[in-house]
Design a protein around this motif. Sequence first.
Motif, mmCIF file in Angstrom:
data_model
loop_
_atom_site.group_PDB
_atom_site.id
_atom_site.type_symbol
_atom_site.label_atom_id
_atom_site.label_comp_id
_atom_site.label_asym_id
_atom_site.label_seq_id
_atom_site.Cartn_x
_atom_site.Cartn_y
_atom_site.Cartn_z
ATOM 1 N N TYR A 139 1.015 -1.234 -0.040
ATOM 2 C CA TYR A 139 0.042 0.126 -0.003
ATOM 3 C C TYR A 139 0.865 1.078 -0.095
ATOM 4 C CZ TYR A 139 0.643 0.458 5.066
ATOM 5 O OH TYR A 139 1.242 0.817 6.433
ATOM 6 N N PRO A 178 1.349 3.359 -4.607
ATOM 7 C CA PRO A 178 0.971 4.523 -5.241
ATOM 8 C C PRO A 178 2.003 5.190 -5.635
ATOM 9 C CG PRO A 178 -0.451 3.842 -3.139
ATOM 10 C CD PRO A 178 0.892 2.785 -3.373
ATOM 11 N N GLU A 217 -5.952 0.883 -2.888
ATOM 12 C CA GLU A 217 -5.318 2.122 -3.134
ATOM 13 C C GLU A 217 -5.604 2.742 -4.294
ATOM 14 O OE1 GLU A 217 -4.181 4.093 -0.485
ATOM 15 O OE2 GLU A 217 -4.570 2.612 0.979
ATOM 16 N N ILE A 277 1.550 7.259 4.042
ATOM 17 C CA ILE A 277 0.131 6.790 3.433
ATOM 18 C C ILE A 277 -0.715 6.313 4.546
ATOM 19 C CG2 ILE A 277 -0.961 5.140 2.180
ATOM 20 C CD1 ILE A 277 0.594 6.894 0.431
ATOM 21 N N ASP A 285 -7.622 6.117 3.325
ATOM 22 C CA ASP A 285 -7.955 7.377 3.324
ATOM 23 C C ASP A 285 -7.857 8.104 1.914
ATOM 24 O OD1 ASP A 285 -7.902 10.343 3.658
ATOM 25 O OD2 ASP A 285 -7.071 10.311 5.668
ATOM 26 N N HIS A 286 -9.047 8.526 1.424
ATOM 27 C CA HIS A 286 -8.751 8.959 0.038
ATOM 28 C C HIS A 286 -8.776 10.423 -0.256
ATOM 29 C CE1 HIS A 286 -8.803 4.889 -1.801
ATOM 30 N NE2 HIS A 286 -9.978 4.660 -0.832
ATOM 31 N N HIS A 304 -6.404 12.100 2.213
ATOM 32 C CA HIS A 304 -5.099 12.130 2.602
ATOM 33 C C HIS A 304 -4.286 10.938 1.741
ATOM 34 C CE1 HIS A 304 -6.764 14.269 6.214
ATOM 35 N NE2 HIS A 304 -5.888 15.005 5.820
ATOM 36 N N ARG A 305 -3.740 11.487 0.424
ATOM 37 C CA ARG A 305 -3.161 10.440 -0.359
ATOM 38 C C ARG A 305 -1.704 11.128 -0.644
ATOM 39 N NH1 ARG A 305 -4.877 11.484 -4.983
ATOM 40 N NH2 ARG A 305 -6.421 13.295 -4.542
ATOM 41 N N GLU A 329 -0.283 12.244 -3.197
ATOM 42 C CA GLU A 329 -0.211 13.349 -3.808
ATOM 43 C C GLU A 329 -0.604 14.562 -3.078
ATOM 44 O OE1 GLU A 329 -1.891 10.592 -5.003
ATOM 45 O OE2 GLU A 329 -0.905 10.078 -6.988
ATOM 46 N N THR A 330 -1.434 14.290 -2.080
ATOM 47 C CA THR A 330 -2.122 15.515 -1.157
ATOM 48 C C THR A 330 -1.414 15.584 0.368
ATOM 49 O OG1 THR A 330 -3.783 14.221 -0.094
ATOM 50 C CG2 THR A 330 -4.101 15.281 -2.317
#
Lengths: 254, 254
Positions: A12, A16, A50, A152, A156-157, A159-160, A162-163
């Motif tokens: 996981y 990503p 993910e 990670i 949690d979509h 706080h990914r 990229e963000t």
Amino acid sequence: MDGTIAVVGLGYVGLPVAVALAERCGNTVGYDISAGRVAALRAGEDETREIGHARLTSCGLAVSDDPAALEGAETIIVTVPTPITEERRPDLTPLQKACETLGPKLRKGALVVFESTVFPGVTEDICGPWLAQASGLRQGRDFALGYSPERINPGDHVHRLETITKIIAADSDVALARMRALYGAIVDAGLHEAPSIRVAEAAKVIENTQRDLNIALMNEIALIFDRMDISTRDVLAEAGTKWNFLPFTPGLVG
Amino acid sequence: MDGTIAVVGLGYVGLPVAVALAERCGNTVGYDISAGRVAALRAGEDETREIGHARLTSCGLAVSDDPAALEGAETIIVTVPTPITEERRPDLTPLQKACETLGPKLRKGALVVFESTVFPGVTEDICGPWLAQASGLRQGRDFALGYSPERINPGDHVHRLETITKIIAADSDVALARMRALYGAIVDAGLHEAPSIRVAEAAKVIENTQRDLNIALMNEIALIFDRMDISTRDVLAEAGTKWNFLPFTPGLVG
């Protein structure tokens, strides 16, 4: 980015990163020790949920369970887990195996970045020598080391990868510049440059420790209140009305 | 509010309550065991710096170190400290002395509210019987009990008595209604009614425990990192870039 990017460990954390690099930098391979995991990913199935099927099949990521896929990569990101032993001490075996697998494939000029959660010193004092031993190359001269702790939050979509602001650290300014380009391409939230790899390792350790400790406290409290016939839920609702009470709840990880 | 209000204990918790009640409800007396503290307050000097000279001298609060001042009060708020013993167990001595001083002055129909930090059960199972013993009155029939944990953050002039949500709980709906009127008059941030005194006591305990534990963790971390020649300040700066890291720092209480 020039040259191949390889991601070692496609759980996981690694998946990503590998998918984002494949999408935004191209020329990315993902390696995992598990043939089953690799077969599933090739079929577009990520059991950690993910990465969705459409993204996984269209991102251009090559995946393999053959170490030959790592041959000659310019940048390698290691995201293997760091479990604990039965005696509850850090188990560095997956890191050691990753270094032993990767070492023989390492080319001069490579940058090896670790994302695994480790105690301060592991990257430079333990993994670096393992890589040098397995590759015959010199740490800090023939290959560079970097560390960028994974943050990670599984499932949690919001706080990914990229963000979430990502910490980067390296063993030289040149290596740090390479990490800036690498992670800058995939982390929209921005990077934070730590003054040293050890500080970045330490930061990750206390992030996890603080979270675990607070959850453990709630578990202890729930046990005590159960015995006193007091509803933990009621107590947390009251305490939660204080402006600085932290809303942790009993559980395994959150 | 009808009838006299008495506040027992004029430290950084009791004084702001007593002053606010004097200003907004009138007819309030403050009692403290320390003649020195009482003399200073009469001179308008609050060494805890919670209440300024002008407010202290104009609020109309009567202060005394004579238990006779407690005679016949309709509502009594107890704000004495709850330290720990040398064996680190709760030291209820100040609460016991407060009950023994207050008891003989207690009138029928009085409401006694505790604000001290205590483990669940202390108000109803320990202080109530102490008051009954010292007064000859019956707990729950001749006098009522309430609990409203203090949330004063010493030296914080943003989060003050008036601006912090306050938990109230009582041993009957009638007593709770009295507490609603009493605290509603002075707490602008609003009240939160706990389902029971025990739940309110428990909430206060975990608020303190959570805070202490997090500060203790930072202290332990600082000790460890010092030995490793890692700057705790640097590490906290890095960890602080994670969205859910809690910004505690090493120290005694914060």
